[in-house]
Design an enzyme around this catalytic site. Structure first.
Site, mmCIF file in Angstrom:
data_model
loop_
_atom_site.group_PDB
_atom_site.id
_atom_site.type_symbol
_atom_site.label_atom_id
_atom_site.label_comp_id
_atom_site.label_asym_id
_atom_site.label_seq_id
_atom_site.Cartn_x
_atom_site.Cartn_y
_atom_site.Cartn_z
ATOM 1 N N ILE A 148 0.749 -1.249 0.193
ATOM 2 C CA ILE A 148 0.271 -0.115 0.319
ATOM 3 C C ILE A 148 0.844 1.483 -0.462
ATOM 4 O O ILE A 148 0.868 1.829 -0.633
ATOM 5 C CB ILE A 148 -0.866 0.143 0.992
ATOM 6 C CG1 ILE A 148 -1.977 -0.651 0.824
ATOM 7 C CG2 ILE A 148 -1.660 1.463 1.350
ATOM 8 C CD1 ILE A 148 -2.868 -1.235 2.304
ATOM 9 N N GLU A 149 1.352 0.906 0.697
ATOM 10 C CA GLU A 149 2.530 1.910 0.942
ATOM 11 C C GLU A 149 3.740 2.941 -0.298
ATOM 12 O O GLU A 149 3.574 4.206 0.031
ATOM 13 C CB GLU A 149 3.632 1.798 1.222
ATOM 14 C CG GLU A 149 3.351 2.121 2.841
ATOM 15 C CD GLU A 149 3.318 0.595 3.941
ATOM 16 O OE1 GLU A 149 2.593 -0.023 3.113
ATOM 17 O OE2 GLU A 149 3.065 0.106 5.392
ATOM 18 N N LYS A 222 10.752 -18.211 -21.522
ATOM 19 C CA LYS A 222 8.815 -17.924 -20.941
ATOM 20 C C LYS A 222 8.044 -16.849 -20.449
ATOM 21 O O LYS A 222 7.361 -16.362 -20.463
ATOM 22 C CB LYS A 222 8.901 -19.261 -19.909
ATOM 23 C CG LYS A 222 7.560 -19.632 -19.398
ATOM 24 C CD LYS A 222 7.797 -20.931 -18.537
ATOM 25 C CE LYS A 222 6.559 -20.999 -17.689
ATOM 26 N NZ LYS A 222 6.621 -21.557 -16.559
ATOM 27 N N CYS A 379 34.183 6.501 17.048
ATOM 28 C CA CYS A 379 32.697 7.561 18.298
ATOM 29 C C CYS A 379 32.800 6.511 19.095
ATOM 30 O O CYS A 379 33.439 6.279 19.764
ATOM 31 C CB CYS A 379 31.704 7.078 16.699
ATOM 32 S SG CYS A 379 30.460 8.918 17.364
ATOM 33 N N HIS A 505 33.811 9.354 11.661
ATOM 34 C CA HIS A 505 33.059 7.967 11.265
ATOM 35 C C HIS A 505 34.145 7.397 9.292
ATOM 36 O O HIS A 505 33.489 7.999 8.794
ATOM 37 C CB HIS A 505 31.845 7.368 11.082
ATOM 38 C CG HIS A 505 30.887 7.275 12.353
ATOM 39 N ND1 HIS A 505 30.277 6.176 12.672
ATOM 40 C CD2 HIS A 505 29.891 7.758 12.755
ATOM 41 C CE1 HIS A 505 29.468 6.316 13.440
ATOM 42 N NE2 HIS A 505 29.495 7.466 14.010
ATOM 43 N N GLU A 507 34.487 5.082 8.021
ATOM 44 C CA GLU A 507 33.797 3.718 7.587
ATOM 45 C C GLU A 507 32.673 4.046 6.071
ATOM 46 O O GLU A 507 32.657 4.000 5.027
ATOM 47 C CB GLU A 507 33.189 2.947 8.057
ATOM 48 C CG GLU A 507 32.293 2.777 8.595
ATOM 49 C CD GLU A 507 31.820 3.685 10.367
ATOM 50 O OE1 GLU A 507 33.016 4.550 10.575
ATOM 51 O OE2 GLU A 507 31.148 4.065 11.318
HETATM 52 N N1 GLN Z 1 26.653 7.948 21.435
HETATM 53 C C1 GLN Z 1 27.313 8.970 21.494
HETATM 54 C C2 GLN Z 1 27.302 10.492 20.558
HETATM 55 O O1 GLN Z 1 26.828 10.534 20.692
HETATM 56 C C3 GLN Z 1 28.191 8.169 20.001
HETATM 57 C C4 GLN Z 1 27.298 8.009 18.784
HETATM 58 C C5 GLN Z 1 28.083 7.499 17.556
HETATM 59 O O2 GLN Z 1 28.508 6.261 18.098
HETATM 60 N N2 GLN Z 1 27.464 7.618 16.510
HETATM 61 O O3 GLN Z 1 28.316 11.131 20.918
#
Ligand code: GLN
Length: 532
Positions: A148-149, A222, A379, A505, A507
């Site tokens: 539906i969405e 097919k 982080c 981050h 990554e």
């Molecule tokens: N919880 C932590 C903060 O808000 C780290 C956040 C995270 O690892 N992305 O600062």
């Protein structure tokens, strides 16, 4: 501009993101400029609030949008930088329609799904806010045909077919199940799914059949004839040992050729994809393993998707297969930490939010620091390494992050005044790319090979500068800082083998062809440490 739509039928999790990324890759290899965007039918305004237990990781774009993890695939395959325009949810579409209605933009008209919501969707599909010219805009529609969405999205696609005659290509991904008892591959669900599309006024131009078993030519024919599709426009996507083989498999079956032909475009020569093939060859040649622990609280494979991928890519370029062992920090204690981490060549302490599992991360940090195991904190991982150092080296008993213990005397991680100067859009989270200056002579600077970098963030709390001098004196150096607000972005212990952590981050920046230098260096350190 040409528009390619990727929809899915029969079941979810068929890998539309991988197919979209592969199409992007193949068109880029032919010299076209592309972008890939994801339209999700759920009502959340952005995926930032979705639980990683259910939804996997939240990916963050350069401009600080919290998005679906498929955008990570788009970037890792194609090296494009996505922005907030590349991730659209029903929630965001409805919220802008409602804002416009409140502002009086619709002048007393009844505001309806058709045309107001569909117009807003089309505006975003056409990327009217993005000045970049693309040859192809690839739009992946989340969910499954028949939900539906997703109806307003499909209706917008139908209208676009007429408004952009000749410039639209519909690709539908479906599933061919194998019934063991009957020893038969079944095409009926695919036929039904295409019929459902046809009922909505949509005719796929190309079909991609997901299957666990190789499909015979006759079956593909097919499907083509029952679904009104050219036989050469039906390709199969068998399960592969790696998602990165999918572009090659799609090229071999002429998926890109089918797209170009259905758009009436010149086909030209088949690109060699040599760098990509080199990566795959190196990947399959890497048989020796290096074992790396992910210390975190989400056991779902997809919860740390980008970190896993970054480790794997770095492994390939170090001629190793990275064996990732998930270690649940909720169950990590002083008593069992050695048993879990001693067999590891390297340990990643993962990002996260909230109190659960943090003491386990601190145990892991202590064990790795005192046993000189290569350790990479990301982080929340960095924040827990900083807390551990405060408690056990600086002697600040009860030190913590203000996120966990708002009343601690030793709030070595807290909200900083300085961060308010640079946080975007009045939000309390630092999101998206920020510059970072690296300290000369540090490990970080040596790894990056330059002194100024830019990395993406997603956090609320920061290293507390009030304690900085104590850390420096005791041997944990702050080697990366934000040039505008003097926030600490990287810490490391120079006397250790590899003990480094980032507030950002890394990554999100690692791609197949350009693995991230920090992951490269960390995996190399793990390989050296394991001595294998
Ligand atoms: N919880 C932590 C903060 O808000 C780290 C956040 C995270 O690892 N992305 O600062």
């Amino acid at each position: 501009m040409k528009y390619i739509f990727v929809t899915g039928g029969v079941v979810s999790s068929l890998g539309k993101g991988i197919i979209s990324s592969s199409i992007g890759k193949l068109l880029q290899a032919r010299g076209y400029k592309i972008t890939i965007q994801k339209f999700d039918p759920y009502i959340n305004v952005d995926p930032g609030t979705l639980n990683p237990f259910e939804h996997g990781e939240c990916y963050v774009t350069e401009d600080g949008m919290e998005t679906d993890l498929d955008l990570g695939h788009y970037e890792r395959f194609t090296e494009i930088h996505t922005t907030r325009g590349n991730s659209v949810t029903s929630g965001r579409v409805y919220s802008s329609v409602i804002d416009k209605e409140r502002r009086g933009d619709y002048l007393g008209k009844t505001v309806q799904v058709v045309p107001h919501v569909t117009d807003e969707i089309k505006r975003r599909i056409r990327r009217e806010d993005d000045p970049t010219e693309y040859d192809f805009v690839i739009t992946e529609i989340g969910g499954t045909i028949g939900d539906i969405e997703s109806m307003p999205f499909l209706e917008a696609m139908r209208q676009m077919r007429w408004e952009h005659k000749g410039d639209i290509c519909f690709i539908h991904l479906t599933y061919i199940p194998y019934l063991k008892a009957a020893e038969e591959l079944k095409t009926k669900p695919t036929q039904h799914s295409v019929k459902e599309m046809q009922g909505l006024g949509l005719q796929p131009d190309v079909l991609v059949l997901r299957t666990e078993k190789h499909l015979p030519e006759a079956l593909m024919h097919k499907v083509a004839s029952f679904c009104n599709v050219e036989p050469s426009h039906v390709v199969q996507s068998e399960d592969m040992p790696s998602i990165y083989e999918v572009p090659i498999a799609m090229q071999e079956q002429g998926l890109d050729v089918a797209i170009l032909k259905s758009l009436g475009m010149e086909v030209g020569e088949t690109p060699a994809l040599s760098q990509w093939r080199d990566y795959l060859a190196r990947r399959s040649a890497a048989t020796k393993c290096v074992r790396i622990a992910l210390v975190g609280k989400y056991s779902l494979q997809d919860a740390y998707k980008s970190i896993r991928e970054s480790l794997q890519h770095a492994g390939v370029y170090n001629d190793r297969k990275v064996e990732i062992v998930f270690v649940d920090s909720q169950f990590l204690t002083r008593e069992n930490v050695a048993e879990s981490l001693a067999p590891m060549a390297g340990v990643v302490i993962c990002p996260g939010f909230g109190e659960r599992g943090t003491e386990g991360k601190i145990q892991a940090a202590e064990y790795c620091r005192t046993h000189d195991i290569p350790t990479f904190g990301i982080c929340y991982g960095m924040q827990m390494m900083v807390v551990e150092f405060a408690r056990n080296v600086l002697g600040l008993a009860g030190a913590n992050s203000a996120e966990i213990a708002p009343d601690t005397r030793y709030n070595v991680i807290d909200i900083m005044e300085e961060q308010k100067k640079i946080t975007r859009m009045g939000g309390t989270m630092r999101l998206g790319a920020y510059p970072c200056t690296l300290k000369q002579g540090s490990k970080a600077a040596a790894i990056y090979g330059k002194d100024s970098i830019s990395e993406r963030h997603r956090h609320r709390y920061e290293f507390n500068n009030a304690f900085r001098a104590d850390y420096e004196r005791a041997g944990m150096s702050c080697t990366g800082t934000n040039p505008d607000a003097d926030l600490v972005e990287i810490v490391e212990i120079p006397t250790h083998r590899w003990y480094l952590a980032t507030q950002f981050h890394p990554e999100y920046h690692s791609t197949v062809l350009h693995p991230h230098p920090l992951f490269m260096s960390f995996v190399k350190a793990a390989v050296d440490y394991s001595g294998e």
